[in-house]
Design a protein around this motif. Structure first.
Motif, PDB file in Angstrom:
ATOM      1  N   LEU A  45      25.290 -24.021-140.061  1.00  0.00           N
ATOM      2  CA  LEU A  45      24.330 -25.104-139.907  1.00  0.00           C
ATOM      3  C   LEU A  45      22.936 -24.570-139.616  1.00  0.00           C
ATOM      4  CD1 LEU A  45      26.443 -27.302-137.432  1.00  0.00           C
ATOM      5  CD2 LEU A  45      26.614 -27.229-139.937  1.00  0.00           C
ATOM      6  N   ASP A  46      21.953 -25.061-140.371  1.00  0.00           N
ATOM      7  CA  ASP A  46      20.563 -24.756-140.066  1.00  0.00           C
ATOM      8  C   ASP A  46      20.121 -25.622-138.885  1.00  0.00           C
ATOM      9  OD1 ASP A  46      17.954 -23.722-140.374  1.00  0.00           O
ATOM     10  OD2 ASP A  46      17.372 -25.481-141.526  1.00  0.00           O
ATOM     11  N   VAL A  47      19.367 -25.039-137.972  1.00  0.00           N
ATOM     12  CA  VAL A  47      18.913 -25.800-136.811  1.00  0.00           C
ATOM     13  C   VAL A  47      17.903 -26.872-137.214  1.00  0.00           C
ATOM     14  CG1 VAL A  47      17.553 -25.646-134.693  1.00  0.00           C
ATOM     15  CG2 VAL A  47      19.396 -24.020-135.102  1.00  0.00           C
ATOM     16  N   MET A  48      16.916 -26.503-138.027  1.00  0.00           N
ATOM     17  CA  MET A  48      15.819 -27.412-138.355  1.00  0.00           C
ATOM     18  C   MET A  48      16.103 -28.160-139.646  1.00  0.00           C
ATOM     19  SD  MET A  48      13.923 -26.970-135.770  1.00  0.00           S
ATOM     20  CE  MET A  48      12.412 -27.798-136.254  1.00  0.00           C
ATOM     21  N   MET A  49      16.872 -29.248-139.543  1.00  0.00           N
ATOM     22  CA  MET A  49      17.161 -30.096-140.704  1.00  0.00           C
ATOM     23  C   MET A  49      16.615 -31.489-140.458  1.00  0.00           C
ATOM     24  SD  MET A  49      21.052 -29.160-141.901  1.00  0.00           S
ATOM     25  CE  MET A  49      21.798 -29.498-140.291  1.00  0.00           C
ATOM     26  N   PRO A  50      16.239 -32.207-141.523  1.00  0.00           N
ATOM     27  CA  PRO A  50      15.775 -33.589-141.355  1.00  0.00           C
ATOM     28  C   PRO A  50      16.932 -34.533-141.030  1.00  0.00           C
ATOM     29  CG  PRO A  50      15.857 -33.013-143.686  1.00  0.00           C
ATOM     30  CD  PRO A  50      16.137 -31.749-142.923  1.00  0.00           C
ATOM     31  N   ASN A  51      16.571 -35.700-140.498  1.00  0.00           N
ATOM     32  CA  ASN A  51      17.508 -36.797-140.217  1.00  0.00           C
ATOM     33  C   ASN A  51      18.459 -36.508-139.050  1.00  0.00           C
ATOM     34  OD1 ASN A  51      16.437 -38.321-142.407  1.00  0.00           O
ATOM     35  ND2 ASN A  51      17.722 -37.145-143.821  1.00  0.00           N
ATOM     36  N   LYS A  52      19.128 -35.385-139.107  1.00  0.00           N
ATOM     37  CA  LYS A  52      19.999 -34.958-138.003  1.00  0.00           C
ATOM     38  C   LYS A  52      19.961 -33.437-137.982  1.00  0.00           C
ATOM     39  CE  LYS A  52      23.962 -37.014-137.488  1.00  0.00           C
ATOM     40  NZ  LYS A  52      25.366 -37.390-137.772  1.00  0.00           N
ATOM     41  N   ASP A  53      19.454 -32.862-136.887  1.00  0.00           N
ATOM     42  CA  ASP A  53      19.282 -31.407-136.887  1.00  0.00           C
ATOM     43  C   ASP A  53      20.588 -30.684-136.545  1.00  0.00           C
ATOM     44  OD1 ASP A  53      19.626 -31.304-134.077  1.00  0.00           O
ATOM     45  OD2 ASP A  53      17.465 -31.476-133.716  1.00  0.00           O
ATOM     46  N   GLY A  54      20.534 -29.360-136.599  1.00  0.00           N
ATOM     47  CA  GLY A  54      21.726 -28.560-136.385  1.00  0.00           C
ATOM     48  C   GLY A  54      22.309 -28.684-134.998  1.00  0.00           C
ATOM     49  N   PHE A  55      21.456 -28.845-133.991  1.00  0.00           N
ATOM     50  CA  PHE A  55      21.948 -29.026-132.625  1.00  0.00           C
ATOM     51  C   PHE A  55      22.760 -30.315-132.506  1.00  0.00           C
ATOM     52  CE2 PHE A  55      17.927 -26.587-131.470  1.00  0.00           C
ATOM     53  CZ  PHE A  55      18.602 -25.389-131.279  1.00  0.00           C
ATOM     54  N   GLN A  56      22.212 -31.401-133.067  1.00  0.00           N
ATOM     55  CA  GLN A  56      22.910 -32.688-133.015  1.00  0.00           C
ATOM     56  C   GLN A  56      24.236 -32.630-133.759  1.00  0.00           C
ATOM     57  OE1 GLN A  56      19.384 -34.737-134.691  1.00  0.00           O
ATOM     58  NE2 GLN A  56      19.598 -36.199-133.000  1.00  0.00           N
ATOM     59  N   LEU A  57      24.200 -32.008-134.951  1.00  0.00           N
ATOM     60  CA  LEU A  57      25.411 -31.917-135.762  1.00  0.00           C
ATOM     61  C   LEU A  57      26.458 -31.045-135.084  1.00  0.00           C
ATOM     62  CD1 LEU A  57      26.877 -32.618-138.365  1.00  0.00           C
ATOM     63  CD2 LEU A  57      25.715 -30.705-139.474  1.00  0.00           C
ATOM     64  N   CYS A  58      26.018 -29.956-134.489  1.00  0.00           N
ATOM     65  CA  CYS A  58      26.934 -29.068-133.769  1.00  0.00           C
ATOM     66  C   CYS A  58      27.637 -29.822-132.648  1.00  0.00           C
ATOM     67  CB  CYS A  58      26.170 -27.869-133.229  1.00  0.00           C
ATOM     68  SG  CYS A  58      27.202 -26.662-132.362  1.00  0.00           S
ATOM     69  N   LYS A  59      26.894 -30.561-131.877  1.00  0.00           N
ATOM     70  CA  LYS A  59      27.461 -31.333-130.776  1.00  0.00           C
ATOM     71  C   LYS A  59      28.453 -32.364-131.292  1.00  0.00           C
ATOM     72  CE  LYS A  59      26.089 -34.018-126.695  1.00  0.00           C
ATOM     73  NZ  LYS A  59      24.937 -34.569-125.935  1.00  0.00           N
ATOM     74  N   GLU A  60      28.110 -33.004-132.406  1.00  0.00           N
ATOM     75  CA  GLU A  60      28.995 -34.009-133.006  1.00  0.00           C
ATOM     76  C   GLU A  60      30.303 -33.377-133.465  1.00  0.00           C
ATOM     77  OE1 GLU A  60      28.785 -35.928-137.322  1.00  0.00           O
ATOM     78  OE2 GLU A  60      27.245 -36.747-136.002  1.00  0.00           O
ATOM     79  N   ILE A  61      30.213 -32.215-134.115  1.00  0.00           N
ATOM     80  CA  ILE A  61      31.412 -31.527-134.592  1.00  0.00           C
ATOM     81  C   ILE A  61      32.326 -31.175-133.427  1.00  0.00           C
ATOM     82  CG2 ILE A  61      32.253 -29.381-135.647  1.00  0.00           C
ATOM     83  CD1 ILE A  61      29.797 -29.481-137.494  1.00  0.00           C
ATOM     84  N   ARG A  62      31.741 -30.691-132.360  1.00  0.00           N
ATOM     85  CA  ARG A  62      32.540 -30.277-131.204  1.00  0.00           C
ATOM     86  C   ARG A  62      33.314 -31.440-130.576  1.00  0.00           C
ATOM     87  NH1 ARG A  62      33.740 -26.666-132.663  1.00  0.00           N
ATOM     88  NH2 ARG A  62      32.959 -24.544-132.474  1.00  0.00           N
ATOM     89  N   GLN A  63      32.823 -32.658-130.757  1.00  0.00           N
ATOM     90  CA  GLN A  63      33.510 -33.825-130.195  1.00  0.00           C
ATOM     91  C   GLN A  63      34.747 -34.212-130.996  1.00  0.00           C
ATOM     92  OE1 GLN A  63      30.371 -36.744-130.133  1.00  0.00           O
ATOM     93  NE2 GLN A  63      29.591 -36.087-128.144  1.00  0.00           N
TER      94      GLN A  63
END
Length: 225
Positions: A51-69
């Motif tokens: 995952l790239d950190v700097m992505m539009p709409n939903k960044d890598g940090f947000q996506l990472c946290k979502e995946i972990r849930q």
């Protein structure tokens, strides 16, 4: 086969990674932002995410946290930043590794293989239920000689139940085994995934049934023919 999600808004980087990853025998799913990546996770079986950190709409940090849930597979974050605070944030939301751009593709491959070993993706066990074969190495299900791909949690749940036919698992057992002790949701998640498995296989095979044991949990029964 190992399925890799590559989420990055740079099409040239995605093309480069796709080339190297496919050459190594991986199946690659591409997303150009976090929202598209989230949609892919709902319908595809993913074994590792880049995952790239700097992505539009939903960044890598947000996506990472979502995946972990909701999932349990390795995550590697890519970033153009090399600041300690960004790495700290990445690890705090659940990433397993961190690679700063620019990087050598070979280094990324080394890290991917290390993460897969850490998550024990080299399990060779196969489970057979009549005409169904559950391959825990390739994360594939063969049903009546047709390839069938499940989302990761559904695959893990089916594998767990199929490994111990007739054994009753409580919802709490399954949460611990599949989602882990740090799972923040409730045991209704198990009910949802069981329902999906039943819907997927009810019209495809009569080799097994997943039964509800009232007040306790679930068990898988193999149908004798």
């Amino acid at each position: 086969m190992i399925h890799i999600l590559v989420a990055d808004d740079d099409p040239h980087l995605r093309e480069l990674l796709n080339h190297y990853l496919q050459a190594e025998g991986y199946v690659v799913y591409e997303a150009d932002d976090g929202v598209e990546a989230s949609a892919l996770l709902e319908v595809e079986q993913i074994h590792i995410a880049i995952l790239d950190v700097m992505m539009p709409n939903k960044d890598g940090f947000q996506l990472c946290k979502e995946i972990r849930q909701d999932y349990d597979f390795p995550i590697l974050l890519l970033t153009a930043k090399d600041q300690l605070v960004d790495k700290e944030k990445g690890y705090s939301v659940g990433t397993d590794d961190y690679l700063t751009k620019p990087f050598e593709p070979k280094e990324l491959l080394f890290r991917i293989k290390a993460l897969l070993r850490r998550y024990q993706m080299v399990n060779t066990e196969k489970i057979k239920l009549g005409s169904i074969v559950i391959d825990r190495k390739s994360y594939e299900v063969h049903c009546n000689e047709q390839l069938f791909i499940l989302p990761m949690k559904e695959f893990e749940l089916l594998s767990q139940l199929a490994s111990y036919p007739d054994r009753i698992f409580s919802r709490e057992d399954l949460i611990q085994l599949i989602w882990g002790s740090d799972f923040a949701g409730d045991d209704r998640t198990v009910d949802v995934h069981i329902k999906r498995l039943r819907e997927r296989f009810s019209q495809r095979t009569d080799d097994f049934v997943i039964k509800t044991v009232r007040g306790v949990g679930y068990k898988l029964e193999v149908i004798q023919k």
